[in-house]
Design a protein around this motif. Structure first.
Motif, PDB file in Angstrom:
ATOM      1  N   TYR A  54      -3.616  15.612  -3.814  1.00  0.00           N
ATOM      2  CA  TYR A  54      -2.601  14.586  -4.066  1.00  0.00           C
ATOM      3  C   TYR A  54      -2.996  13.222  -3.475  1.00  0.00           C
ATOM      4  O   TYR A  54      -2.946  12.200  -4.161  1.00  0.00           O
ATOM      5  N   ARG A  75       4.084   1.424   0.154  1.00  0.00           N
ATOM      6  CA  ARG A  75       4.860   2.153   1.183  1.00  0.00           C
ATOM      7  C   ARG A  75       5.163   1.244   2.367  1.00  0.00           C
ATOM      8  O   ARG A  75       6.238   1.340   2.962  1.00  0.00           O
ATOM      9  N   ALA A 130      11.696  13.963   0.044  1.00  0.00           N
ATOM     10  CA  ALA A 130      10.562  14.173  -0.874  1.00  0.00           C
ATOM     11  C   ALA A 130       9.299  13.571  -0.256  1.00  0.00           C
ATOM     12  O   ALA A 130       8.564  12.829  -0.902  1.00  0.00           O
ATOM     13  N   CYS A 131       9.069  13.937   0.998  1.00  0.00           N
ATOM     14  CA  CYS A 131       8.017  13.287   1.804  1.00  0.00           C
ATOM     15  C   CYS A 131       6.616  13.636   1.336  1.00  0.00           C
ATOM     16  O   CYS A 131       5.665  12.934   1.682  1.00  0.00           O
ATOM     17  N   ASP A 154      10.844  18.055   2.291  1.00  0.00           N
ATOM     18  CA  ASP A 154      10.305  18.286   0.942  1.00  0.00           C
ATOM     19  C   ASP A 154      10.561  19.741   0.553  1.00  0.00           C
ATOM     20  O   ASP A 154      10.597  20.618   1.413  1.00  0.00           O
ATOM     21  N   PHE A 155      10.733  19.974  -0.748  1.00  0.00           N
ATOM     22  CA  PHE A 155      10.998  21.352  -1.179  1.00  0.00           C
ATOM     23  C   PHE A 155       9.753  22.078  -1.690  1.00  0.00           C
ATOM     24  O   PHE A 155       9.849  23.224  -2.117  1.00  0.00           O
ATOM     25  N   THR A 156       8.587  21.430  -1.646  1.00  0.00           N
ATOM     26  CA  THR A 156       7.327  22.095  -1.999  1.00  0.00           C
ATOM     27  C   THR A 156       6.626  22.483  -0.703  1.00  0.00           C
ATOM     28  O   THR A 156       6.107  21.625   0.019  1.00  0.00           O
ATOM     29  N   ASP A 164      15.831  20.735   0.181  1.00  0.00           N
ATOM     30  CA  ASP A 164      16.077  20.159  -1.137  1.00  0.00           C
ATOM     31  C   ASP A 164      16.838  18.846  -0.989  1.00  0.00           C
ATOM     32  O   ASP A 164      17.814  18.775  -0.224  1.00  0.00           O
ATOM     33  N   ALA A 165      16.411  17.827  -1.732  1.00  0.00           N
ATOM     34  CA  ALA A 165      17.087  16.529  -1.712  1.00  0.00           C
ATOM     35  C   ALA A 165      18.569  16.641  -2.074  1.00  0.00           C
ATOM     36  O   ALA A 165      19.378  15.794  -1.678  1.00  0.00           O
ATOM     37  N   ALA A 198      10.132   7.976  -1.664  1.00  0.00           N
ATOM     38  CA  ALA A 198       9.050   7.296  -2.389  1.00  0.00           C
ATOM     39  C   ALA A 198       8.553   8.192  -3.514  1.00  0.00           C
ATOM     40  O   ALA A 198       8.078   9.309  -3.263  1.00  0.00           O
ATOM     41  N   PHE A 199       8.665   7.728  -4.736  1.00  0.00           N
ATOM     42  CA  PHE A 199       8.189   8.448  -5.915  1.00  0.00           C
ATOM     43  C   PHE A 199       8.795   9.849  -5.976  1.00  0.00           C
ATOM     44  O   PHE A 199       8.147  10.794  -6.449  1.00  0.00           O
TER      45      PHE A 199
END
Ligand SMILES: C[S@@+](CC[C@H](N)C(=O)[O-])C[C@H]1O[C@@H](n2cnc3c(N)ncnc32)[C@H](O)[C@@H]1O
Length: 260
Positions: free
Chosen positions: A40, A56, A75-76, A104-106, A130-131, A147-148
Protein backbone atom coordinates in the motif's frame (compact mmCIF):
# COMPACT_ATOMS: atom_id res chain seq x y z
CA UNK A 1 -3.92 -12.13 4.42
CA UNK A 2 -6.96 -14.40 4.35
CA UNK A 3 -7.68 -16.72 1.46
CA UNK A 4 -10.53 -14.53 0.21
CA UNK A 5 -8.14 -11.60 -0.15
CA UNK A 6 -6.18 -13.43 -2.85
CA UNK A 7 -9.27 -13.66 -5.05
CA UNK A 8 -10.86 -11.06 -7.28
CA UNK A 9 -12.99 -8.72 -5.20
CA UNK A 10 -13.92 -6.08 -7.78
CA UNK A 11 -14.41 -7.12 -11.40
CA UNK A 12 -16.22 -5.81 -14.49
CA UNK A 13 -19.55 -6.99 -13.12
CA UNK A 14 -19.25 -5.48 -9.65
CA UNK A 15 -17.80 -2.21 -10.99
CA UNK A 16 -20.36 -1.85 -13.82
CA UNK A 17 -22.67 0.09 -11.50
CA UNK A 18 -22.13 2.21 -8.40
CA UNK A 19 -19.86 0.33 -5.94
CA UNK A 20 -21.17 2.51 -3.09
CA UNK A 21 -24.68 1.16 -3.60
CA UNK A 22 -23.69 -2.47 -3.04
CA UNK A 23 -24.96 -4.16 0.11
CA UNK A 24 -21.70 -6.11 0.35
CA UNK A 25 -19.44 -3.04 -0.04
CA UNK A 26 -17.88 -3.30 3.46
CA UNK A 27 -16.93 -6.94 2.99
CA UNK A 28 -15.42 -6.27 -0.42
CA UNK A 29 -13.55 -3.17 0.77
CA UNK A 30 -12.02 -5.06 3.69
CA UNK A 31 -10.94 -8.01 1.51
CA UNK A 32 -9.46 -5.58 -1.02
CA UNK A 33 -7.39 -3.69 1.57
CA UNK A 34 -6.23 -6.96 3.16
CA UNK A 35 -4.99 -7.95 -0.30
CA UNK A 36 -2.95 -4.77 -0.92
CA UNK A 37 -1.81 -3.88 2.63
CA UNK A 38 1.79 -4.99 2.12
CA UNK A 39 2.37 -2.83 -0.97
CA UNK A 40 0.00 0.00 0.00
CA UNK A 41 2.65 2.58 1.00
CA UNK A 42 4.90 1.95 -2.00
CA UNK A 43 2.00 2.28 -4.43
CA UNK A 44 0.81 5.45 -2.71
CA UNK A 45 4.20 7.13 -2.88
CA UNK A 46 4.86 6.15 -6.49
CA UNK A 47 1.44 6.87 -7.92
CA UNK A 48 0.98 10.16 -6.07
CA UNK A 49 4.56 11.14 -7.01
CA UNK A 50 5.35 11.57 -3.30
CA UNK A 51 2.62 14.23 -2.91
CA UNK A 52 0.36 12.14 -0.66
CA UNK A 53 2.40 12.90 2.44
CA UNK A 54 2.09 16.61 1.68
CA UNK A 55 -1.72 16.27 1.52
CA UNK A 56 -1.66 14.52 4.91
CA UNK A 57 0.41 17.38 6.36
CA UNK A 58 -2.31 19.80 5.19
CA UNK A 59 -4.84 17.61 7.05
CA UNK A 60 -2.67 17.80 10.19
CA UNK A 61 -2.65 21.59 9.92
CA UNK A 62 -6.43 21.77 9.44
CA UNK A 63 -7.01 19.44 12.43
CA UNK A 64 -5.05 21.97 14.56
CA UNK A 65 -4.56 19.53 17.44
CA UNK A 66 -2.60 20.98 20.36
CA UNK A 67 -0.70 19.21 23.19
CA UNK A 68 -3.12 17.77 25.73
CA UNK A 69 -5.77 17.06 23.09
CA UNK A 70 -6.66 13.70 21.51
CA UNK A 71 -7.24 12.93 17.83
CA UNK A 72 -8.84 9.77 16.47
CA UNK A 73 -7.65 8.89 12.97
CA UNK A 74 -10.36 6.70 11.47
CA UNK A 75 -9.54 4.26 8.62
CA UNK A 76 -5.89 4.79 9.55
CA UNK A 77 -4.58 2.08 7.21
CA UNK A 78 -0.79 1.82 7.49
CA UNK A 79 -0.79 4.83 9.81
CA UNK A 80 0.60 7.62 7.64
CA UNK A 81 -1.80 10.31 8.88
CA UNK A 82 -1.79 9.04 12.49
CA UNK A 83 2.02 9.20 12.42
CA UNK A 84 2.06 12.71 10.95
CA UNK A 85 -0.33 13.77 13.74
CA UNK A 86 1.71 11.95 16.42
CA UNK A 87 4.86 13.80 15.38
CA UNK A 88 3.23 17.06 16.51
CA UNK A 89 2.00 15.78 19.90
CA UNK A 90 3.26 14.37 23.21
CA UNK A 91 2.59 10.67 23.86
CA UNK A 92 -0.22 11.33 26.33
CA UNK A 93 -3.26 13.58 26.16
CA UNK A 94 -4.38 15.61 29.20
CA UNK A 95 -6.33 12.63 30.60
CA UNK A 96 -3.28 10.35 30.41
CA UNK A 97 -4.57 8.30 27.46
CA UNK A 98 -2.96 8.28 24.01
CA UNK A 99 -2.84 11.53 22.03
CA UNK A 100 -3.48 9.73 18.74
CA UNK A 101 -5.67 6.68 18.25
CA UNK A 102 -5.74 5.08 14.81
CA UNK A 103 -8.69 2.80 14.04
CA UNK A 104 -9.11 0.50 11.05
CA UNK A 105 -11.26 -2.53 10.28
CA UNK A 106 -8.67 -4.31 8.09
CA UNK A 107 -6.55 -6.29 10.53
CA UNK A 108 -3.61 -6.59 8.09
CA UNK A 109 -3.15 -2.81 8.18
CA UNK A 110 -2.67 -2.46 11.94
CA UNK A 111 0.70 -4.27 12.44
CA UNK A 112 2.07 -2.20 9.55
CA UNK A 113 0.95 1.01 11.26
CA UNK A 114 2.31 -0.13 14.63
CA UNK A 115 5.66 -1.06 13.10
CA UNK A 116 6.06 2.48 11.74
CA UNK A 117 5.00 4.25 14.95
CA UNK A 118 8.15 4.41 17.03
CA UNK A 119 10.49 7.26 17.95
CA UNK A 120 8.89 10.65 17.32
CA UNK A 121 5.63 8.91 16.29
CA UNK A 122 5.26 6.93 19.54
CA UNK A 123 2.18 8.98 20.48
CA UNK A 124 0.09 6.86 18.09
CA UNK A 125 -1.80 3.83 19.42
CA UNK A 126 -3.97 1.60 17.25
CA UNK A 127 -7.19 -0.36 17.61
CA UNK A 128 -9.26 -2.57 15.35
CA UNK A 129 -12.68 -1.08 14.77
CA UNK A 130 -15.37 -0.04 12.34
CA UNK A 131 -15.91 3.62 11.44
CA UNK A 132 -19.63 3.01 11.89
CA UNK A 133 -19.24 1.72 15.48
CA UNK A 134 -16.01 3.14 16.85
CA UNK A 135 -14.73 1.25 19.93
CA UNK A 136 -14.58 4.54 21.84
CA UNK A 137 -16.76 6.36 24.39
CA UNK A 138 -18.84 9.45 23.66
CA UNK A 139 -17.03 12.82 23.65
CA UNK A 140 -13.54 11.34 24.05
CA UNK A 141 -11.51 13.44 21.59
CA UNK A 142 -10.99 16.96 20.26
CA UNK A 143 -10.49 15.93 16.61
CA UNK A 144 -11.38 13.16 14.20
CA UNK A 145 -9.46 12.74 10.96
CA UNK A 146 -10.12 10.39 8.06
CA UNK A 147 -7.86 10.25 4.99
CA UNK A 148 -9.08 8.47 1.85
CA UNK A 149 -11.41 6.52 4.08
CA UNK A 150 -14.86 8.15 4.00
CA UNK A 151 -15.34 7.02 0.38
CA UNK A 152 -14.67 3.46 1.45
CA UNK A 153 -17.15 3.14 4.32
CA UNK A 154 -20.50 1.54 3.60
CA UNK A 155 -22.52 4.53 4.88
CA UNK A 156 -20.59 7.84 4.90
CA UNK A 157 -23.45 9.76 6.54
CA UNK A 158 -23.69 7.25 9.41
CA UNK A 159 -19.90 7.46 9.76
CA UNK A 160 -20.00 11.26 10.15
CA UNK A 161 -22.76 10.85 12.78
CA UNK A 162 -20.45 8.41 14.60
CA UNK A 163 -17.58 10.91 14.41
CA UNK A 164 -19.86 13.53 16.00
CA UNK A 165 -20.62 11.07 18.81
CA UNK A 166 -16.95 10.61 19.81
CA UNK A 167 -16.06 14.30 19.43
CA UNK A 168 -16.31 16.76 22.29
CA UNK A 169 -18.44 19.85 21.57
CA UNK A 170 -16.27 22.22 19.54
CA UNK A 171 -14.21 19.29 18.20
CA UNK A 172 -12.93 19.29 14.63
CA UNK A 173 -13.58 16.85 11.80
CA UNK A 174 -11.04 16.69 8.96
CA UNK A 175 -11.79 14.66 5.84
CA UNK A 176 -9.10 14.18 3.18
CA UNK A 177 -10.51 12.62 0.03
CA UNK A 178 -10.07 12.26 -3.70
CA UNK A 179 -12.51 14.12 -5.91
CA UNK A 180 -13.21 14.38 -9.63
CA UNK A 181 -11.56 17.59 -10.91
CA UNK A 182 -13.96 20.20 -12.31
CA UNK A 183 -11.71 21.54 -15.09
CA UNK A 184 -12.53 19.47 -18.24
CA UNK A 185 -8.92 19.28 -19.44
CA UNK A 186 -7.62 18.18 -16.03
CA UNK A 187 -10.54 15.79 -15.78
CA UNK A 188 -9.53 14.21 -19.09
CA UNK A 189 -5.86 13.91 -18.09
CA UNK A 190 -6.75 12.60 -14.64
CA UNK A 191 -9.05 9.96 -16.14
CA UNK A 192 -6.32 8.83 -18.55
CA UNK A 193 -3.98 8.40 -15.61
CA UNK A 194 -6.30 6.94 -12.96
CA UNK A 195 -8.35 4.70 -15.27
CA UNK A 196 -5.69 3.91 -17.89
CA UNK A 197 -2.08 3.85 -16.69
CA UNK A 198 -2.30 3.69 -12.89
CA UNK A 199 -4.39 0.48 -12.61
CA UNK A 200 -1.84 -1.32 -14.81
CA UNK A 201 1.28 -0.20 -12.95
CA UNK A 202 -0.22 -0.37 -9.44
CA UNK A 203 -1.66 -3.83 -10.07
CA UNK A 204 1.65 -5.09 -11.45
CA UNK A 205 3.62 -3.59 -8.57
CA UNK A 206 1.42 -5.09 -5.87
CA UNK A 207 0.68 -8.38 -7.63
CA UNK A 208 -2.91 -7.54 -6.75
CA UNK A 209 -5.76 -9.72 -7.90
CA UNK A 210 -8.50 -8.00 -5.93
CA UNK A 211 -9.20 -5.29 -8.52
CA UNK A 212 -8.29 -2.55 -6.01
CA UNK A 213 -6.87 -0.19 -8.61
CA UNK A 214 -9.95 -0.44 -10.84
CA UNK A 215 -12.21 0.14 -7.83
CA UNK A 216 -10.21 3.26 -6.88
CA UNK A 217 -11.11 5.54 -9.85
CA UNK A 218 -14.66 4.14 -10.03
CA UNK A 219 -15.23 4.80 -6.32
CA UNK A 220 -13.99 8.39 -6.73
CA UNK A 221 -16.16 9.04 -9.82
CA UNK A 222 -19.28 7.79 -8.03
CA UNK A 223 -18.60 9.37 -4.61
CA UNK A 224 -20.13 12.50 -3.12
CA UNK A 225 -17.75 15.19 -4.36
CA UNK A 226 -16.92 18.46 -2.62
CA UNK A 227 -20.50 19.67 -2.12
CA UNK A 228 -21.72 16.26 -1.01
CA UNK A 229 -19.11 15.98 1.74
CA UNK A 230 -19.85 19.58 2.81
CA UNK A 231 -23.53 18.62 3.09
CA UNK A 232 -22.63 15.79 5.49
CA UNK A 233 -20.87 18.29 7.74
CA UNK A 234 -23.98 20.43 7.83
CA UNK A 235 -26.37 17.49 8.31
CA UNK A 236 -24.48 16.25 11.37
CA UNK A 237 -24.07 19.57 13.17
CA UNK A 238 -20.66 20.76 12.05
CA UNK A 239 -20.29 24.49 11.45
CA UNK A 240 -17.61 26.63 9.83
CA UNK A 241 -17.08 24.13 7.02
CA UNK A 242 -14.22 24.94 4.69
CA UNK A 243 -12.37 22.87 2.11
CA UNK A 244 -9.05 23.23 0.41
CA UNK A 245 -8.57 21.84 -3.09
CA UNK A 246 -5.15 20.36 -3.86
CA UNK A 247 -3.33 18.58 -6.65
CA UNK A 248 -5.12 20.37 -9.51
CA UNK A 249 -8.49 19.81 -7.86
CA UNK A 250 -8.17 16.03 -7.48
CA UNK A 251 -7.86 16.06 -3.66
CA UNK A 252 -9.98 17.93 -1.10
CA UNK A 253 -9.24 18.56 2.55
CA UNK A 254 -12.41 19.46 4.49
CA UNK A 255 -12.62 20.81 8.05
CA UNK A 256 -15.45 21.88 10.31
CA UNK A 257 -16.27 22.25 13.98
CA UNK A 258 -18.95 20.37 15.91
CA UNK A 259 -21.73 22.63 17.04
CA UNK A 260 -20.38 25.90 15.69
C1 LIG B 1 -7.31 4.17 1.16
S1 LIG B 1 -6.99 3.52 2.75
C2 LIG B 1 -6.49 4.96 3.64
C3 LIG B 1 -5.51 4.67 4.74
C4 LIG B 1 -4.89 5.87 5.40
N1 LIG B 1 -5.89 6.70 6.03
C5 LIG B 1 -4.05 6.68 4.46
O1 LIG B 1 -4.14 7.90 4.48
O2 LIG B 1 -3.27 6.09 3.74
C6 LIG B 1 -8.62 3.26 3.37
C7 LIG B 1 -8.64 2.52 4.68
O3 LIG B 1 -9.99 2.59 5.16
C8 LIG B 1 -10.25 1.42 5.90
N2 LIG B 1 -11.69 1.31 6.06
C9 LIG B 1 -12.63 1.23 5.10
N3 LIG B 1 -13.85 1.13 5.64
C10 LIG B 1 -13.67 1.15 6.98
C11 LIG B 1 -14.56 1.08 8.08
N4 LIG B 1 -15.87 0.97 7.91
N5 LIG B 1 -14.05 1.13 9.32
C12 LIG B 1 -12.71 1.24 9.52
N6 LIG B 1 -11.82 1.29 8.52
C13 LIG B 1 -12.29 1.26 7.26
C14 LIG B 1 -9.58 0.35 5.07
O4 LIG B 1 -9.35 -0.83 5.81
C15 LIG B 1 -8.30 1.04 4.63
O5 LIG B 1 -7.24 0.77 5.51
Amino acid sequence: MDAAAKKKVWGRDTLAGDPHARGDKARRVRAMFASIAGSYDLNNRLHAFGMDQRWRRVAVGMAAVTPGERVVDVACGTGDLAIALARTLPAAAADGGPSVIGVDFTFAMLPLAEGKSSGDAAAAAYAAGDALRLPLPDACCEAVTIAFGLRNVADPSAAVAEFARVLKPGGRLVVLEFVEPRNPLIRWGNAAYTRGLMPLTATALSGDRSGAYRYLPKSVATFLGTAGVAALYERHGFGGHRSRAMNLGTVDCHAGTLGR
